[in-house]
Design a protein around this motif. Structure first.
Motif, PDB file in Angstrom:
ATOM      1  N   MET A   1       0.845  -1.179   0.000  1.00 19.46           N
ATOM      2  CA  MET A   1       0.000   0.000   0.000  1.00 19.46           C
ATOM      3  C   MET A   1       0.888   1.239   0.000  1.00 19.46           C
ATOM      4  O   MET A   1       1.946   1.250   0.614  1.00 19.46           O
ATOM      5  N   MET A   2       0.441   2.263  -0.720  1.00 19.34           N
ATOM      6  CA  MET A   2       1.171   3.529  -0.778  1.00 19.34           C
ATOM      7  C   MET A   2       0.181   4.674  -0.605  1.00 19.34           C
ATOM      8  O   MET A   2      -0.904   4.655  -1.179  1.00 19.34           O
ATOM      9  N   VAL A   3       0.567   5.669   0.205  1.00 14.70           N
ATOM     10  CA  VAL A   3      -0.223   6.892   0.364  1.00 14.70           C
ATOM     11  C   VAL A   3       0.648   8.053  -0.089  1.00 14.70           C
ATOM     12  O   VAL A   3       1.797   8.183   0.334  1.00 14.70           O
ATOM     13  N   GLN A   4       0.085   8.868  -0.987  1.00 10.43           N
ATOM     14  CA  GLN A   4       0.802  10.039  -1.504  1.00 10.43           C
ATOM     15  C   GLN A   4      -0.213  11.053  -2.012  1.00 10.43           C
ATOM     16  O   GLN A   4      -1.170  10.693  -2.705  1.00 10.43           O
ATOM     17  N   ASP A   5       0.011  12.309  -1.690  1.00  8.20           N
ATOM     18  CA  ASP A   5      -0.828  13.414  -2.190  1.00  8.20           C
ATOM     19  C   ASP A   5      -2.317  13.178  -1.984  1.00  8.20           C
ATOM     20  O   ASP A   5      -3.128  13.503  -2.844  1.00  8.20           O
ATOM     21  N   GLY A   6      -2.690  12.594  -0.862  1.00  6.70           N
ATOM     22  CA  GLY A   6      -4.101  12.388  -0.563  1.00  6.70           C
ATOM     23  C   GLY A   6      -4.729  11.181  -1.226  1.00  6.70           C
ATOM     24  O   GLY A   6      -5.940  11.002  -1.151  1.00  6.70           O
ATOM     25  N   PHE A   7      -3.933  10.338  -1.875  1.00 12.22           N
ATOM     26  CA  PHE A   7      -4.440   9.126  -2.514  1.00 12.22           C
ATOM     27  C   PHE A   7      -3.805   7.898  -1.877  1.00 12.22           C
ATOM     28  O   PHE A   7      -2.635   7.927  -1.476  1.00 12.22           O
ATOM     29  N   LYS A   8      -4.575   6.824  -1.792  1.00 13.72           N
ATOM     30  CA  LYS A   8      -4.097   5.545  -1.276  1.00 13.72           C
ATOM     31  C   LYS A   8      -4.237   4.513  -2.392  1.00 13.72           C
ATOM     32  O   LYS A   8      -5.323   4.310  -2.929  1.00 13.72           O
ATOM     33  N   CYS A   9      -3.128   3.877  -2.723  1.00 11.61           N
ATOM     34  CA  CYS A   9      -3.098   2.879  -3.793  1.00 11.61           C
ATOM     35  C   CYS A   9      -2.641   1.550  -3.199  1.00 11.61           C
ATOM     36  O   CYS A   9      -1.658   1.518  -2.454  1.00 11.61           O
ATOM     37  N   CYS A  10      -3.360   0.473  -3.516  1.00 15.47           N
ATOM     38  CA  CYS A  10      -3.033  -0.853  -2.983  1.00 15.47           C
ATOM     39  C   CYS A  10      -2.889  -1.868  -4.110  1.00 15.47           C
ATOM     40  O   CYS A  10      -3.693  -1.876  -5.040  1.00 15.47           O
ATOM     41  N   ILE A  11      -1.875  -2.698  -3.994  1.00 12.76           N
ATOM     42  CA  ILE A  11      -1.727  -3.860  -4.867  1.00 12.76           C
ATOM     43  C   ILE A  11      -2.074  -5.067  -4.008  1.00 12.76           C
ATOM     44  O   ILE A  11      -1.490  -5.257  -2.937  1.00 12.76           O
ATOM     45  N   ASN A  12      -3.034  -5.868  -4.460  1.00  7.70           N
ATOM     46  CA  ASN A  12      -3.540  -6.999  -3.663  1.00  7.70           C
ATOM     47  C   ASN A  12      -3.962  -6.504  -2.294  1.00  7.70           C
ATOM     48  O   ASN A  12      -3.671  -7.102  -1.279  1.00  7.70           O
ATOM     49  N   GLY A  13      -4.674  -5.410  -2.281  1.00  6.66           N
ATOM     50  CA  GLY A  13      -4.914  -4.707  -1.033  1.00  6.66           C
ATOM     51  C   GLY A  13      -6.166  -5.078  -0.294  1.00  6.66           C
ATOM     52  O   GLY A  13      -6.615  -6.213  -0.318  1.00  6.66           O
ATOM     53  N   ASN A  14      -6.756  -4.095   0.354  1.00  7.17           N
ATOM     54  CA  ASN A  14      -7.808  -4.320   1.329  1.00  7.17           C
ATOM     55  C   ASN A  14      -9.184  -4.546   0.722  1.00  7.17           C
ATOM     56  O   ASN A  14     -10.145  -4.684   1.433  1.00  7.17           O
ATOM     57  N   VAL A  15      -9.322  -4.529  -0.586  1.00  7.38           N
ATOM     58  CA  VAL A  15     -10.614  -4.772  -1.219  1.00  7.38           C
ATOM     59  C   VAL A  15     -10.613  -6.215  -1.725  1.00  7.38           C
ATOM     60  O   VAL A  15     -10.454  -6.488  -2.899  1.00  7.38           O
ATOM     61  N   PHE A  16     -10.719  -7.146  -0.802  1.00 14.02           N
ATOM     62  CA  PHE A  16     -10.721  -8.574  -1.129  1.00 14.02           C
ATOM     63  C   PHE A  16      -9.532  -8.954  -1.994  1.00 14.02           C
ATOM     64  O   PHE A  16      -9.646  -9.669  -2.978  1.00 14.02           O
ATOM     65  N   PHE A  17      -8.358  -8.447  -1.610  1.00 16.15           N
ATOM     66  CA  PHE A  17      -7.096  -8.742  -2.263  1.00 16.15           C
ATOM     67  C   PHE A  17      -7.069  -8.287  -3.720  1.00 16.15           C
ATOM     68  O   PHE A  17      -6.404  -8.867  -4.548  1.00 16.15           O
ATOM     69  N   GLN A  18      -7.795  -7.236  -4.006  1.00 18.05           N
ATOM     70  CA  GLN A  18      -7.789  -6.647  -5.342  1.00 18.05           C
ATOM     71  C   GLN A  18      -6.981  -5.359  -5.303  1.00 18.05           C
ATOM     72  O   GLN A  18      -6.703  -4.817  -4.249  1.00 18.05           O
ATOM     73  N   ASN A  19      -6.641  -4.857  -6.477  1.00 18.82           N
ATOM     74  CA  ASN A  19      -5.965  -3.574  -6.567  1.00 18.82           C
ATOM     75  C   ASN A  19      -6.978  -2.464  -6.329  1.00 18.82           C
ATOM     76  O   ASN A  19      -8.149  -2.591  -6.692  1.00 18.82           O
ATOM     77  N   SER A  20      -6.521  -1.382  -5.720  1.00 16.33           N
ATOM     78  CA  SER A  20      -7.446  -0.290  -5.431  1.00 16.33           C
ATOM     79  C   SER A  20      -6.716   1.039  -5.414  1.00 16.33           C
ATOM     80  O   SER A  20      -5.507   1.104  -5.196  1.00 16.33           O
ATOM     81  N   LEU A  21      -7.482   2.091  -5.660  1.00 16.00           N
ATOM     82  CA  LEU A  21      -6.997   3.467  -5.596  1.00 16.00           C
ATOM     83  C   LEU A  21      -8.122   4.305  -5.007  1.00 16.00           C
ATOM     84  O   LEU A  21      -9.247   4.283  -5.523  1.00 16.00           O
ATOM     85  N   PHE A  22      -7.830   5.009  -3.921  1.00 21.14           N
ATOM     86  CA  PHE A  22      -8.843   5.828  -3.257  1.00 21.14           C
ATOM     87  C   PHE A  22      -8.361   7.262  -3.120  1.00 21.14           C
ATOM     88  O   PHE A  22      -7.188   7.507  -2.839  1.00 21.14           O
ATOM     89  N   ASP A  23      -9.279   8.202  -3.307  1.00 20.77           N
ATOM     90  CA  ASP A  23      -9.042   9.613  -3.061  1.00 20.77           C
ATOM     91  C   ASP A  23      -9.432   9.878  -1.611  1.00 20.77           C
ATOM     92  O   ASP A  23     -10.615  10.033  -1.290  1.00 20.77           O
ATOM     93  N   LEU A  24      -8.450   9.898  -0.714  1.00 17.91           N
ATOM     94  CA  LEU A  24      -8.727   9.996   0.716  1.00 17.91           C
ATOM     95  C   LEU A  24      -9.315  11.339   1.132  1.00 17.91           C
ATOM     96  O   LEU A  24      -9.999  11.428   2.153  1.00 17.91           O
ATOM     97  N   ARG A  25      -9.061  12.373   0.360  1.00 18.66           N
ATOM     98  CA  ARG A  25      -9.615  13.693   0.711  1.00 18.66           C
ATOM     99  C   ARG A  25     -11.118  13.732   0.478  1.00 18.66           C
ATOM    100  O   ARG A  25     -11.863  14.275   1.288  1.00 18.66           O
ATOM    101  N   ASN A  26     -11.568  13.169  -0.657  1.00 19.16           N
ATOM    102  CA  ASN A  26     -12.983  13.203  -1.013  1.00 19.16           C
ATOM    103  C   ASN A  26     -13.731  11.931  -0.632  1.00 19.16           C
ATOM    104  O   ASN A  26     -14.965  11.910  -0.661  1.00 19.16           O
TER     105      ASN A  26
END
Length: 132
Positions: free
Chosen positions: A63-88
């Motif tokens: 998982m990586m957090v940068q500039d208000g975004f969180k990006c996951c490889i095999n992450g917390n969405v049932f081991f799927q890739n994900s990208l979230f805009d943490l500000r919004n």
């Protein structure tokens, strides 16, 4: 990391030792040189293939957090890739991984995450658990 920061601030020689983290002394003293602007986190959860063998590529996540975004490889969405805009979307309801407007951000973040990806630390079989 704390150890390299304390070591540098105290003027202690580390000799040939090579830390996996970076001293935060430049940040604390007002200089940003050499301090990255993102945070990384790794995890390991055993995912098995149909034949029962451990699929290391799918078992290892980052998982990586940068500039208000969180990006996951095999992450917390049932081991799927994900990208979230943490500000919004602070509760991470809207996965932007397939959003065409975020493609460049996703590619930039995953390139950093795949660099120095230390999978060799994790490809072990978990200890057997006896039920008794």
């Amino acid at each position: 990391g704390l150890t390299p920061t304390y070591t540098e601030m105290c003027g202690v020689s580390i000799g040939e030792h090579n830390y996996q983290t970076t001293s935060l002394e430049p940040l604390l003293s007002g200089r940003r040189t050499g301090v990255r602007d993102y945070a990384l986190s790794d995890f390991y959860h055993v995912v098995r293939d149909d034949d029962g063998s451990v699929n290391v590529e799918r078992s290892f996540g980052r998982m990586m957090v940068q500039d208000g975004f969180k990006c996951c490889i095999n992450g917390n969405v049932f081991f799927q890739n994900s990208l979230f805009d943490l500000r919004n979307d602070p509760n991470e309801f809207v996965n932007l991984w397939d959003d065409a407007a975020q493609l460049q951000r996703r590619e930039r973040m995953t390139a950093v995450m795949r660099r120095d990806w230390r999978k060799e630390w994790y490809p072990y079989e978990p200890a057997a658990v006896s039920v008794g």
